[in-house]
Design an enzyme around this catalytic site. Structure first.
Site, PDB file in Angstrom:
ATOM      1  N   SER A  18      28.899   2.723  15.400  1.00 10.54           N
ATOM      2  CA  SER A  18      27.982   4.034  16.228  1.00 10.54           C
ATOM      3  C   SER A  18      27.812   3.432  17.557  1.00 10.54           C
ATOM      4  O   SER A  18      27.258   2.434  17.842  1.00 10.54           O
ATOM      5  CB  SER A  18      26.604   3.988  15.497  1.00 10.54           C
ATOM      6  OG  SER A  18      25.654   4.628  16.169  1.00 10.54           O
ATOM      7  N   HIS A  41      31.742   6.807  15.813  1.00 10.26           N
ATOM      8  CA  HIS A  41      30.466   7.436  15.490  1.00 10.26           C
ATOM      9  C   HIS A  41      29.751   7.542  16.658  1.00 10.26           C
ATOM     10  O   HIS A  41      29.304   6.855  17.349  1.00 10.26           O
ATOM     11  CB  HIS A  41      29.762   7.062  14.433  1.00 10.26           C
ATOM     12  CG  HIS A  41      28.532   7.638  13.682  1.00 10.26           C
ATOM     13  ND1 HIS A  41      28.556   8.766  12.882  1.00 10.26           N
ATOM     14  CD2 HIS A  41      27.292   7.492  14.056  1.00 10.26           C
ATOM     15  CE1 HIS A  41      27.649   9.047  12.518  1.00 10.26           C
ATOM     16  NE2 HIS A  41      26.806   8.523  13.144  1.00 10.26           N
ATOM     17  N   ASP A  43      26.290   9.596  18.211  1.00 11.52           N
ATOM     18  CA  ASP A  43      25.028   9.981  17.681  1.00 11.52           C
ATOM     19  C   ASP A  43      24.567  10.899  18.863  1.00 11.52           C
ATOM     20  O   ASP A  43      24.272  10.513  19.926  1.00 11.52           O
ATOM     21  CB  ASP A  43      24.048   9.104  17.466  1.00 11.52           C
ATOM     22  CG  ASP A  43      24.329   8.376  16.256  1.00 11.52           C
ATOM     23  OD1 ASP A  43      24.637   9.088  15.142  1.00 11.52           O
ATOM     24  OD2 ASP A  43      24.594   7.068  16.134  1.00 11.52           O
ATOM     25  N   MET A  45      21.837  13.379  20.018  1.00 10.41           N
ATOM     26  CA  MET A  45      20.355  13.723  19.817  1.00 10.41           C
ATOM     27  C   MET A  45      19.643  14.476  20.813  1.00 10.41           C
ATOM     28  O   MET A  45      20.085  14.239  22.042  1.00 10.41           O
ATOM     29  CB  MET A  45      19.639  12.364  19.610  1.00 10.41           C
ATOM     30  CG  MET A  45      20.161  11.459  18.434  1.00 10.41           C
ATOM     31  SD  MET A  45      18.996  10.066  18.535  1.00 10.41           S
ATOM     32  CE  MET A  45      20.009   8.895  17.414  1.00 10.41           C
ATOM     33  N   HIS A  74      28.096  13.093  15.065  1.00  5.14           N
ATOM     34  CA  HIS A  74      26.831  13.387  14.261  1.00  5.14           C
ATOM     35  C   HIS A  74      25.647  14.007  15.267  1.00  5.14           C
ATOM     36  O   HIS A  74      24.968  13.286  16.052  1.00  5.14           O
ATOM     37  CB  HIS A  74      26.402  11.956  13.874  1.00  5.14           C
ATOM     38  CG  HIS A  74      24.984  11.884  12.716  1.00  5.14           C
ATOM     39  ND1 HIS A  74      24.163  10.802  12.505  1.00  5.14           N
ATOM     40  CD2 HIS A  74      24.499  13.113  12.510  1.00  5.14           C
ATOM     41  CE1 HIS A  74      23.243  11.388  11.798  1.00  5.14           C
ATOM     42  NE2 HIS A  74      23.353  12.544  11.806  1.00  5.14           N
ATOM     43  N   MET A  76      22.330  15.492  15.860  1.00  2.19           N
ATOM     44  CA  MET A  76      20.879  15.421  15.306  1.00  2.19           C
ATOM     45  C   MET A  76      20.114  16.332  16.179  1.00  2.19           C
ATOM     46  O   MET A  76      19.665  15.955  17.222  1.00  2.19           O
ATOM     47  CB  MET A  76      20.340  14.098  15.404  1.00  2.19           C
ATOM     48  CG  MET A  76      21.022  13.325  14.093  1.00  2.19           C
ATOM     49  SD  MET A  76      20.630  11.438  14.529  1.00  2.19           S
ATOM     50  CE  MET A  76      22.299  11.127  15.291  1.00  2.19           C
ATOM     51  N   MET A 145      22.044  10.049   5.070  1.00  2.42           N
ATOM     52  CA  MET A 145      21.202   9.502   5.809  1.00  2.42           C
ATOM     53  C   MET A 145      20.674   8.304   5.004  1.00  2.42           C
ATOM     54  O   MET A 145      19.801   8.686   4.151  1.00  2.42           O
ATOM     55  CB  MET A 145      20.390  10.291   6.751  1.00  2.42           C
ATOM     56  CG  MET A 145      20.938  10.953   7.742  1.00  2.42           C
ATOM     57  SD  MET A 145      21.786  10.231   9.075  1.00  2.42           S
ATOM     58  CE  MET A 145      20.637   8.990   9.789  1.00  2.42           C
ATOM     59  N   ASP A 183      24.840   6.525   6.675  1.00  5.07           N
ATOM     60  CA  ASP A 183      24.602   6.228   7.984  1.00  5.07           C
ATOM     61  C   ASP A 183      23.282   5.683   8.238  1.00  5.07           C
ATOM     62  O   ASP A 183      22.159   6.477   7.731  1.00  5.07           O
ATOM     63  CB  ASP A 183      24.751   7.548   8.851  1.00  5.07           C
ATOM     64  CG  ASP A 183      24.339   7.214  10.298  1.00  5.07           C
ATOM     65  OD1 ASP A 183      24.202   6.048  10.684  1.00  5.07           O
ATOM     66  OD2 ASP A 183      24.502   8.205  10.961  1.00  5.07           O
TER      67      ASP A 183
HETATM   68  C1  DX5 Z   1      20.412   6.937  13.522  1.00  8.35           C
HETATM   69  C2  DX5 Z   1      21.900   7.393  13.863  1.00  8.35           C
HETATM   70  C3  DX5 Z   1      22.730   6.091  13.280  1.00  8.35           C
HETATM   71  C4  DX5 Z   1      22.573   4.551  13.966  1.00  8.35           C
HETATM   72  C5  DX5 Z   1      22.647   3.457  13.027  1.00  8.35           C
HETATM   73  O1  DX5 Z   1      19.827   8.148  13.655  1.00  8.35           O
HETATM   74  O2  DX5 Z   1      22.527   8.445  13.073  1.00  8.35           O
HETATM   75  O3  DX5 Z   1      24.271   6.571  13.522  1.00  8.35           O
HETATM   76  O4  DX5 Z   1      23.361   4.478  14.871  1.00  8.35           O
HETATM   77  O5  DX5 Z   1      22.472   2.623  13.553  1.00  8.35           O
HETATM   78  P1  DX5 Z   1      22.105   1.185  12.664  1.00  8.35           P
HETATM   79  O6  DX5 Z   1      23.497   0.890  11.798  1.00  8.35           O
HETATM   80  O7  DX5 Z   1      21.649   0.036  13.616  1.00  8.35           O
HETATM   81  O8  DX5 Z   1      21.052   1.584  11.735  1.00  8.35           O
HETATM   82 ZN    ZN Z   2      24.580   8.681  12.994  1.00 11.59          ZN
END
Ligand code: DX5
Ligand code: ZN
Length: 229
Positions: A18, A41, A43, A45, A74, A76, A145, A183
């Site tokens: 990620s 990956h 993220d 947000m 991903h 969010m 998650m 994740d």
């Molecule tokens: C959290 C993200 C994850 C995050 C995971 O909301 O969706 O993808 O980057 O990070 P680690 O592996 O550090 O928990």
């Molecule tokens: Zn994620």
């Protein structure tokens, strides 16, 4: 069957670093540091669905141009019905959105697939799998998650293991055809339990980018996951 080549492409566990834990000022270099990863990956947000703000389409477009690693977006975000297909049009390999935010997940999955990407559905820790078994027939990926979405570096929620196992059972019984992705909080201490529960694909942010050699961390995590299947 776990690690089915029809889903993983390789028949082995998939590791998806990620970039949330990478240096956002050097994303091309950070992608290069995880060469050999199965997916990258990303993220997304929006500071509404989660209390954090990261990146959007322009960054995904630029990343797509500098790495060969398939992008695993991903989302969010609120209103994924409106925004998710655009990530597929930008060349993301897999576009996952949260069922908690979607008005019409089936229609959105169809739009993502029509734009050429795999469609993924994500469940927050408090969202039960059982209500979505029918909807999941329209998807390629189920993202479970294992932390509350929003931030990297949180602790793996052990209570999610039965949800992973239930999803594995649904796939193995022939009811669903899905890649199972986990994740949050995946690292050397937790990946074997997630693998034993049945996950195919493991997102890891801090465990990869916090390592001196991220590519080596990816290889080690993959070996650990493979050791318990
Ligand atoms: C959290 C993200 C994850 C995050 C995971 O909301 O969706 O993808 O980057 O990070 P680690 O592996 O550090 O928990
Ligand atoms: Zn994620």
């Amino acid at each position: 069957m776990q690690y089915d080549a029809a889903y993983t492409g390789t028949g082995r566990p998939m590791i998806a670093p990620s970039i949330l834990s990478a240096d956002f000022a050097r994303l091309a270099d950070e992608a290069a540091r995880v060469a050999g990863s199965d997916w990258l990956h990303v993220d997304v947000m929006d500071a509404h669905f989660v209390p954090n703000l990261t990146l959007g389409p322009p960054v995904v477009k630029s990343l797509r141009a500098v790495t060969e690693i398939p992008l695993d977006c991903h989302l969010m975000i609120e209103d994924p019905d409106r925004w998710a297909p655009g990530y597929a049009e930008l060349g993301a390999h897999n576009v996952t959105f949260h069922v908690e935010a979607a008005a019409d997940p089936v229609q959105t999955a169809r739009a993502i697939r029509s734009a050429g990407a795999k469609a993924g559905l994500a469940l927050k820790p408090g969202t039960a799998l059982e209500g979505y078994l029918d909807v999941l027939r329209e998807f390629d990926t189920l993202l479970i998650m294992t932390v509350e979405p929003g931030f990297g570096g949180q602790a793996f929620i052990e209570q999610m293991l039965p949800k992973i196992a239930a999803a594995r059972a649904a796939v193995d019984s022939g009811h669903l055809r899905l890649l199972l992705e986990v994740d949050g909080g995946i690292n050397a201490d937790t990946i074997e339990r997630a693998a034993a529960a049945g996950a195919d694909c493991f997102v890891a942010g801090s465990a990869v980018y916090g390592a001196d050699d991220p590519a080596e961390a990816v290889r080690r995590l993959r070996e650990q996951a493979a050791s318990v299947s």
